[in-house]
Design an enzyme around this catalytic site. Structure first.
Site, PDB file in Angstrom:
ATOM      1  N   GLU A  54      -1.143 -15.530  11.476  1.00  0.00           N
ATOM      2  CA  GLU A  54      -1.126 -14.343  10.614  1.00  0.00           C
ATOM      3  C   GLU A  54       0.341 -14.046  10.299  1.00  0.00           C
ATOM      4  O   GLU A  54       1.175 -13.965  11.199  1.00  0.00           O
ATOM      5  CB  GLU A  54      -1.749 -13.177  11.394  1.00  0.00           C
ATOM      6  CG  GLU A  54      -1.831 -11.872  10.636  1.00  0.00           C
ATOM      7  CD  GLU A  54      -3.190 -11.692   9.981  1.00  0.00           C
ATOM      8  OE1 GLU A  54      -4.195 -11.964  10.660  1.00  0.00           O
ATOM      9  OE2 GLU A  54      -3.214 -11.310   8.793  1.00  0.00           O
ATOM     10  N   PHE A  57       2.150 -11.551   4.871  1.00  0.00           N
ATOM     11  CA  PHE A  57       1.431 -11.460   3.596  1.00  0.00           C
ATOM     12  C   PHE A  57       0.000 -11.962   3.650  1.00  0.00           C
ATOM     13  O   PHE A  57      -0.731 -11.876   2.673  1.00  0.00           O
ATOM     14  CB  PHE A  57       2.196 -12.221   2.512  1.00  0.00           C
ATOM     15  CG  PHE A  57       3.431 -11.493   2.101  1.00  0.00           C
ATOM     16  CD1 PHE A  57       3.391 -10.557   1.079  1.00  0.00           C
ATOM     17  CD2 PHE A  57       4.626 -11.709   2.763  1.00  0.00           C
ATOM     18  CE1 PHE A  57       4.527  -9.857   0.708  1.00  0.00           C
ATOM     19  CE2 PHE A  57       5.774 -11.018   2.403  1.00  0.00           C
ATOM     20  CZ  PHE A  57       5.718 -10.085   1.378  1.00  0.00           C
ATOM     21  N   LYS A  74      -2.472 -20.795   3.446  1.00  0.00           N
ATOM     22  CA  LYS A  74      -2.155 -19.366   3.577  1.00  0.00           C
ATOM     23  C   LYS A  74      -2.902 -18.606   2.477  1.00  0.00           C
ATOM     24  O   LYS A  74      -2.792 -18.932   1.297  1.00  0.00           O
ATOM     25  CB  LYS A  74      -0.651 -19.126   3.432  1.00  0.00           C
ATOM     26  CG  LYS A  74      -0.261 -17.679   3.746  1.00  0.00           C
ATOM     27  CD  LYS A  74       1.180 -17.362   3.372  1.00  0.00           C
ATOM     28  CE  LYS A  74       2.143 -17.806   4.444  1.00  0.00           C
ATOM     29  NZ  LYS A  74       3.531 -17.349   4.167  1.00  0.00           N
ATOM     30  N   ASP A 172      15.438 -15.361   7.195  1.00  0.00           N
ATOM     31  CA  ASP A 172      14.444 -14.886   8.173  1.00  0.00           C
ATOM     32  C   ASP A 172      14.090 -15.994   9.155  1.00  0.00           C
ATOM     33  O   ASP A 172      12.928 -16.184   9.503  1.00  0.00           O
ATOM     34  CB  ASP A 172      13.200 -14.395   7.427  1.00  0.00           C
ATOM     35  CG  ASP A 172      12.248 -13.635   8.341  1.00  0.00           C
ATOM     36  OD1 ASP A 172      12.717 -13.091   9.365  1.00  0.00           O
ATOM     37  OD2 ASP A 172      11.029 -13.620   8.064  1.00  0.00           O
TER      38      ASP A 172
END
Ligand SMILES: Nc1ncnc2c1ncn2[C@@H]1O[C@H](COP(=O)(O)OP(=O)(O)OP(=O)(O)O)[C@@H](O)[C@H]1O
Length: 303
Positions: A54, A57, A74, A172
């Protein structure tokens, strides 16, 4: 860049209500445009049992195509401007990325309320799971493998920063976002946590206790120093990723070579030198200055 995506959306939107069985391969792009039917079939209609993760988004599902290829799909959870942007950026950026250490985009589907991004399936779980999750308990990620991962990750980032045009800054990167909770709920980051140990030259206290001391002290120092240089509060002082790769390879790879040479000598002479633990000579010879003008500050040595 935007045109490319716009074209993609146009190509897929007619399938909203009438999905066809075969995936189209557009020869001018290195990815597939999947049909909804194919991805629904591959993931058993996005069954909960197929869910493998998970993200911010949406959920990620494991799937297998009728040809037997494993996929990670995804599924964006909601279609709003932010999600559309995430979808567009991910497809556009990953579509341009081709590197042995980076996740490849296999394709996508966009139609109606569905936005699906298809990746190669990575069966080995995340680094986080190996370092701190269930797999850390089952099978320890040993020091050499940790160092290989550090070099491999740096190479992937160097490719994004220096080779892809236009360059890509990820912003990130994480095995997780390591934050330590202090009494009172204050959090400090890993650099704030590690700096006092570096100042006291107590690098061994930074190492993962699960390793139970089975790590190379000199290599540890090298990687900690590089990490500190990368997080210097002044961006001007931070090394480029090309420099990081070079430093890691000469620091870690050089150390490996040195150990082999010393080991050979020890084997020859039956000398009982403790070459693995005594890192002083090596550490003094690892000179980042040789590789760049911008050198992270060395902490004062106490011995
Ligand atoms: N290609 C893949 N193969 C195997 N597992 C995957 C793959 N992609 C994602 N996952 C799993 O799904 C999880 C969520 O991935 P996702 O990319 O959505 O999130 P993220 O990058 O962790 O989060 P965010 O969207 O907040 O940046 C991952 O942590 C991983 O466990």
């Amino acid at each position: 860049m935007k045109n490319m995506l716009k074209n993609c959306f146009c190509c897929t939107s007619h399938e909203d209500h009438e999905p066809t069985i075969s995936a189209h391969k557009k020869t001018d792009y290195p990815w597939n445009m999947y049909t909804l039917k194919e991805l629904v079939h591959a993931t058993n209609n996005f069954h909960n049992d197929n869910k493998i993760g998970e993200g911010g988004f949406g959920s990620v599902y494991w799937g297998r195509t009728s040809k037997g290829t494993e996929l990670a799909v995804k599924r964006l959870k909601s279609i709003n401007a932010k999600a559309e942007m995430e979808f567009a950026v991910e497809v556009e950026i990953l579509g341009r990325v081709r590197h042995k250490n980076l996740l490849g985009l296999k394709g996508f589907y966009a139609g109606g309320d569905e936005r699906l991004i298809v990746y190669d399936y990575m069966p080995n779980h995340s680094l986080l799971t190996h370092l701190h999750g269930q797999l850390a308990v089952d099978c320890l990620l040993d020091w050499p493998r940790r160092m290989s991962i550090a070099i491999g990750s740096a190479e992937g980032l160097a490719y994004l920063h220096h080779e892809v045009t236009p360059h890509i800054i990820h912003r990130d990167i994480k095995a997780s976002n390591p934050l330590e909770k202090l009494p009172g709920g204050i959090k400090r980051d890993i650099i704030q946590w590690a700096t006092p140990f570096v100042q006291k030259d107590s690098y061994e206290l930074i190492a993962d206790p699960r390793l139970k001391g089975r790590f190379d002290h000199a290599q540890l120092k090298v990687v900690v120093k590089i990490a500190l240089a990368c997080t210097d509060s002044n961006p001007e002082n931070r090394p480029s990723m090309l420099e990081v790769v070079e430093w890691l390879k000469s620091g870690i790879g050089g150390r490996r070579k040195e150990i082999r040479i010393v080991k050979d000598r020890v084997d020859e002479t039956e000398d009982e030198d403790d070459f693995c633990d005594d890192d002083t000579d090596y550490y003094e010879t690892f000179d980042m200055k040789k590789h760049s003008g911008r050198v992270p500050k060395m902490p004062s040595r106490t011995r």
